[in-house]
Scaffold this active site. Structure first.
Site, short mmCIF file in Angstrom:
data_model
loop_
_atom_site.label_atom_id
_atom_site.label_comp_id
_atom_site.label_asym_id
_atom_site.label_seq_id
_atom_site.Cartn_x
_atom_site.Cartn_y
_atom_site.Cartn_z
N GLU A 1 80.00 -61.14 68.34
CA GLU A 1 81.03 -62.11 68.26
C GLU A 1 80.94 -63.34 68.90
OE1 GLU A 1 81.40 -63.32 64.28
OE2 GLU A 1 80.48 -62.44 64.54
N TYR B 1 71.84 -62.30 73.19
CA TYR B 1 71.51 -62.10 74.37
C TYR B 1 73.04 -61.48 74.14
CZ TYR B 1 72.91 -64.50 79.13
OH TYR B 1 73.05 -64.71 80.12
N GLY C 1 81.78 -61.57 77.89
CA GLY C 1 81.55 -60.35 76.78
C GLY C 1 80.12 -59.53 77.46
C1 LIG Z 1 76.60 -63.14 71.59
C2 LIG Z 1 76.87 -63.52 73.38
N1 LIG Z 1 77.20 -62.30 73.59
C3 LIG Z 1 77.41 -62.34 74.91
C4 LIG Z 1 77.64 -63.14 76.02
C5 LIG Z 1 77.55 -63.09 77.44
O1 LIG Z 1 78.94 -63.37 77.51
P1 LIG Z 1 79.18 -63.36 79.14
O2 LIG Z 1 78.13 -65.03 79.61
O3 LIG Z 1 80.81 -63.77 79.22
O4 LIG Z 1 79.37 -62.60 79.43
C6 LIG Z 1 76.97 -64.03 75.89
C7 LIG Z 1 76.41 -65.49 76.21
O5 LIG Z 1 76.11 -66.68 76.74
C8 LIG Z 1 76.26 -64.57 74.12
O6 LIG Z 1 76.18 -66.14 73.67
#
Ligand SMILES: Cc1ncc(COP(=O)(O)O)c(C=O)c1O
Length: 443
Positions: free
Chosen positions: A244, A138, A111
């Site tokens: 999302e 986040y 993400g």
């Molecule tokens: C809404 C959202 N976006 C992005 C991320 C970041 O994802 P990642 O931990 O795979 O980098 C998260 C992680 O919790 C998240 O909840």
């Protein structure tokens, strides 16, 4: 290796930068909705590993696909020598997302790197330097994605200065003091304060939002908020971006959280559950937002054939096993069970969510709404001891996050509610060892 040895080795060799720990859980194997620790004890998992294992653990169809794919083509760098899975997955994601305009897809691994794509490319694509996002959000831990984020987990770092953060419309703790006119108040704040001062609309490329603010505390905005935000973006020609990563792909009882409204985002960011446990993320967006130049945001293993094969099969499983329907129905049943607990325990201030993205906010009492962070940690710890895995989130660390595999059954929900009930009773009767709870930093 037994659990104690594993955990002490982990403490020695794994960086704390990678850790959010709530209790001394280890994982040796997992299947469906259950995780088995190194001592052989089985746990019902309400976390799905931070909302990754949406189709459950160890799905045989994914195992088979991966084996076939590895034997046929274990790797190609899609940056230079593409193969069919990546293209097929892109076509599928373009079909699934609303909007009849030309779209393209970008692939990454997390993400974070996907939101970094937004942070880097949007200002360039729109020739507008500024971005708007929300406090409590986040979006990731890389520099671009942490710049968009407004969560305490990123607060130690100074992100890029081009992002302005708005208060998220939290109905339980309304940022401007009133819940009834929350949408109007936030809209007024954007137009009359933010646009007139720190982020003029003609210099604002995009507004980035989570349809349910997840790590911020599973906050569901008022029903009229997201449509109003879309209208505002349209009025000022600002791109509307939905993250999302956590709640997308069926968790809320529809494919995407914005499908609960008549909303067409300009870009959708996906990650976590997309690869059924394999690391893959995606941005599906208007073509002109992603085509800002060759090779400007790429990773050697982006869209690799194993991850894309897993993702394609994963989407088919979600559809064929009717998991979105299950998320809607069992999610509703789960919420009712939690509301039953709320009637019995004063500490449960709020139960909210959509489908199988549910938050349970704990407070010292319902009048002051003082966040009950220690009690939240204690409940999660006690649930773990009783065979149930739940994590907590929220800017006050006081929201139990319920994001189980979408395969969870009503019987399993009954088991979960019974264990949570026991945990609350144990807390009320001082049967939880707070010394042990405090050994874990949480977040
Ligand atoms: C809404 C959202 N976006 C992005 C991320 C970041 O994802 P990642 O931990 O795979 O980098 C998260 C992680 O919790 C998240 O909840």
């Amino acid at each position: 290796m037994n659990a104690n040895d594993l955990l002490s080795q982990d403490a020695k060799v794994i960086s704390n930068a990678l850790k959010i720990r709530f209790y001394p859980m280890t994982a040796a194997s997992a299947s469906g909705t259950r995780v088995i620790d190194s001592a052989g004890k089985s746990y019902l998992d309400l976390s799905a590993g931070w909302a990754v294992a949406s189709i459950g653990y160890g799905h045989p169809r994914i195992a088979q696909k991966l084996q076939e794919q590895y034997q046929t083509l274990s790797f190609t760098t899609q940056l230079t020598v593409p193969e069919q899975n990546m293209v097929a997955l892109a076509e599928r994601l373009i079909d699934m997302t609303p909007g009849s305009f030309a779209k393209k897809v970008w692939f990454g691994h997390s993400g974070s790197d996907a939101n970094d794509c937004i942070a880097k490319l949007l200002p360039l694509a729109r020739n507008r330097a500024r971005m708007i996002s929300f406090m409590g959000s986040y979006h990731g831990q890389t520099m671009g994605s942490l710049s968009l984020s407004g969560h305490p987990a990123q607060a130690k770092f100074i992100g890029s200065g081009n992002v302005v953060k708005l208060p998220y419309p939290n109905p339980y703790r309304p940022p401007f003091g009133e819940t009834e006119s929350l949408t109007a108040q936030v809209m007024h704040y954007i137009e009359q304060e933010v646009f007139r001062t720190v982020s003029p609309p003609e210099d604002t490329a995009a507004i980035v939002i989570e349809g349910i603010q997840s790590d911020g505390g599973l906050l569901v905005p008022p029903d009229d908020f997201l449509p109003a935000l879309q209208k505002l973006c349209a009025r000022y020609e600002i791109s509307l971006i939905f993250d999302e990563v956590k709640v997308g792909l069926g968790r809320t009882g529809k494919w995407f959280s914005f499908n609960h409204y008549d909303i067409v985002p300009d870009a959708v960011v996906l990650g976590k559950s997309l690869g059924a446990g394999l690391p893959i993320s995606a941005v599906v967006a208007r073509e002109e937002l992603l085509d800002v130049g060759y090779g400007v945001h790429m990773f050697t293993t982006s869209g690799n054939p194993l991850c894309t094969a897993a993702a394609l099969e994963n989407l088919l499983i979600i559809e064929q096993e009717r998991l979105i329907d299950n998320a809607a129905k069992v999610g509703e049943y789960f919420r009712q069970g939690l509301e039953g607990l709320q009637e019995r325990y004063e500490w449960i201030g709020d139960v909210r969510g959509r489908g199988l993205a549910i938050g349970v906010e704990l407070v010292e009492d319902r009048v002051s709404k003082t966040p009950a962070a220690e009690k939240t940690a204690a409940i999660c710890y006690r649930c773990y001891e009783l065979g149930l895995l739940v994590f907590y989130v929220g800017i006050h660390s006081n929201v139990i996050e319920i994001t189980p595999p979408l395969t969870i059954s009503r019987e399993e929900v009954d088991q979960a509610i019974a264990i949570m009930d026991q945990a609350f009773q144990d807390l009320a009767e001082n049967r939880i060892d707070m010394g042990k709870v405090k050994e874990y930093a949480g977040w």
